[in-house]
Design a protein around this motif. Structure first.
Motif, short mmCIF file in Angstrom:
data_model
loop_
_atom_site.label_atom_id
_atom_site.label_comp_id
_atom_site.label_asym_id
_atom_site.label_seq_id
_atom_site.Cartn_x
_atom_site.Cartn_y
_atom_site.Cartn_z
N ASN A 19 0.80 -1.22 0.00
CA ASN A 19 0.00 0.00 0.00
C ASN A 19 0.84 1.28 0.00
N THR B 181 -2.80 9.49 -1.36
CA THR B 181 -3.17 10.77 -0.75
C THR B 181 -2.90 11.93 -1.70
N TYR C 157 -5.63 2.27 -0.63
CA TYR C 157 -5.49 3.72 -0.55
C TYR C 157 -4.33 4.10 0.36
N GLY D 168 -5.10 7.60 5.26
CA GLY D 168 -5.71 7.05 6.46
C GLY D 168 -7.08 7.62 6.71
N ASN E 11 -6.09 12.70 4.51
CA ASN E 11 -6.65 11.39 4.85
C ASN E 11 -8.15 11.43 4.60
N GLY F 246 -10.11 8.27 4.27
CA GLY F 246 -10.61 6.90 4.32
C GLY F 246 -12.05 6.80 4.79
N THR G 152 -5.71 0.53 3.90
CA THR G 152 -5.21 1.88 4.13
C THR G 152 -3.78 1.85 4.66
N VAL H 218 -12.28 -2.49 6.86
CA VAL H 218 -11.09 -1.65 6.73
C VAL H 218 -9.91 -2.29 7.45
N GLN I 260 -5.46 -1.51 8.40
CA GLN I 260 -4.23 -0.72 8.31
C GLN I 260 -3.14 -1.43 9.13
#
Length: 524
Positions: A55, A153, A197, A200, A218, A220, A235, A252, A254
């Motif tokens: 990512n 971003t 993506y 965040g 960010n 998200g 993310t 989601v 991360q």
């Protein structure tokens, strides 16, 4: 076959870590792609329908990648070598992918055996995706069809050197997703729609309350709320550990940073006519703690590591006095020899007499009595260059007030750091300390009213006068919400990395005396 399970594996913000090592101390650390590779092999052995994605922010961040980029880049990028061997299906561009310039990035992309995705990075003339491929489609033997749309971003122009992103336009990711997701679903008819993506979350995942200024850095949460048809949102960027979480029905994930964990989404599907339908999704984080590194990955890039270690151990000079970081908070409360030294280097190179810098994180060790390159890159961890910009006295005052928000209003007991600088990720690098002006920060006062003294050369700084100030390029572009600097005249652009400038300064002077003139302090 009536049922199938899809495994999605995500890394993000690996930041140049392959070997399980802390380069500052040279000690073992549970980080890096070699450990991640072991986990990926284990997951692939469990399930043939596995998709491996990165990512972004992978090619910058350690002395390993810095040494390659600046001194050894006639060879293939070691991060590409490792990722090719691991078998990544795709990677998204992170903001730090652009730090070393277009030539290195373009060669990295060309050497990758997987596509790099960024639907919202477009050619500023044609409007077409700049790197050609906005998404991938992966079809498994079962007929399961998975789409992955890449987004980055849009805030990158606020940080990056303009020549590194020449000809690119960074479009709003939500607007871009609203265009591409329906297109992909109509044209490709995937069973699973993933967005990867490099960004965040701008809001609390449970309450939806804003957790930062809504700048577009960010988005998200907004993606989950406003773009129909997303099943999974991968993310990064914020270095958070997020799993077992949904927003508006979207799963989601991360996976932190540096390869400390591998993100995993398990998607259970059932056959419904001629389509696979999602029955359930779960997300989790797999720790690299105690995992043995994949020796084949280490062997692939051993020559790069050996060259890096030899470079890091080069002695360059000595420090007379104390420049060691004993207490990061104490350094941020009053003038300190380490900060004064870095500012002195910046002023010497730039030929101006006002400068500011930061103690980038709480792990910065400072300089011991005998300095090596390892000490330099352990303290100055970003590939920043310098700019001299012309700003007003009011801009200086506003910037100091912005820095002063680092502290909560003093409660009479403990000095506390504002959560905006610690959550969701540490941002100590956004607290600046100046040389060349005299100032006092009173944290008993409310935000915006804390600078109680501000002098230059023995007289008050004049709000309408202009002053030439040297700072790193990230800050000069307004990074860290220092919007008072944006679009100010650039008087000098110094295109040499700060770590190199520091090393050259020490090599030239051989012995550096730790001095402090006490030009600023925080009172409470």
């Amino acid at each position: 076959m009536d049922e199938i399970t899809l495994t999605i594996l995500e890394t993000s913000d690996v930041h140049g870590n392959v070997f399980p090592i802390n380069y500052g101390t040279n000690q073992h650390a549970d980080v890096g792609l070699a450990k991640i590779s072991t986990l990926i092999k284990q997951e692939k052995a469990k399930n043939e329908a596995t998709l491996v994605l990165d990512n972004g922010d992978v090619i910058q961040g350690t002395p390993f990648t810095y040494h390659y980029a600046r001194m050894n880049n006639n060879q293939e990028n070691p991060m590409t070598l490792a990722m090719n061997q691991i078998g990544y299906e795709a990677s998204v561009f992170g903001n730090h992918e652009f730090n070393y310039g277009r030539d290195l990035l373009d060669r990295t992309v060309q050497a990758s055996q997987f596509p790099w995705l960024a639907a919202n990075i477009v050619d500023d003339t044609t409007g077409e995706p700049f790197y050609g491929q906005p998404y991938i489609i992966k079809t498994f033997p079962s007929g399961l069809k998975v789409a992955v749309l890449g987004l980055t971003t849009q805030y990158i122009p606020n940080w990056e050197q303009q020549d590194h992103i020449q000809g690119m336009e960074f479009k709003d990711v939500v607007v871009t997703a609203k265009t591409w997701v329906p297109y992909i679903k109509e044209q490709e008819t995937p069973d699973v729609m993933i967005i990867s993506y490099h960004g965040g979350f701008e809001r609390d995942l449970d309450t939806g309350e804003a957790t930062e200024k809504l700048t577009g850095e960010n988005q998200g949460y907004q993606l989950c709320q406003e773009v129909e048809g997303i099943d999974i949102l991968l993310t990064g960027h914020q270095h958070r550990l997020i799993a077992d979480q949904t927003i508006n029905g979207v799963t989601v994930l991360q996976p932190g940073n540096n390869g400390i964990v591998l993100g995993k989404v398990i998607v259970d599907l059932a056959h419904d006519g001629d389509k696979w339908k999602i029955v359930d999704t779960q997300s989790q984080l797999l720790s690299t703690g105690g995992v043995n590194p994949d020796q084949t990955i280490l062997e692939t890039v051993t020559s790069y590591e050996q060259a890096t270690q030899a470079w890091l151990d080069q002695p360059i000079g000595t420090i007379k006095g104390d420049m060691v970081v004993h207490d990061p908070l104490a350094i941020r409360l009053q003038d300190n020899p380490l900060i004064e030294f870095i500012n002195q280097v910046q002023m010497d190179v730039a030929g101006v007499n006002i400068s500011h810098t930061a103690l980038f994180n709480n792990d910065s060790p400072g300089f011991p009595s005998h300095v090596t390159m390892r000490d330099v890159v352990s303290n100055y961890i970003y590939p920043n260059t310098l700019q001299v910009i012309r700003i007003s006295g009011q801009d200086i005052k506003d910037a100091l007030e912005q820095s002063a928000t680092y502290f909560k209003q003093y409660n009479g007991s403990d000095i506390e750091i504002n959560e905006r600088f610690t959550t969701p990720k540490p941002q100590h690098y956004n607290y600046d300390m100046w040389e060349g002006i005299d100032y006092t920060i009173d944290i008993r006062r409310p935000e915006g009213e804390r600078i109680t003294q501000l002098d230059y050369q023995g007289a008050p700084v004049q709000m309408n006068e202009t002053y030439d100030v040297v700072m790193n390029n990230y800050r000069a572009g307004g990074g860290g919400d220092y919007l008072m600097y944006k679009d100010k005249p650039v008087i000098k652009d110094i295109q040499t990395d700060m770590s190199e400038l520091i090393a050259n300064y020490i090599l030239r002077h051989k012995e550096i005396e730790a001095t402090v003139d006490g030009n600023w302090k925080v009172i409470y």
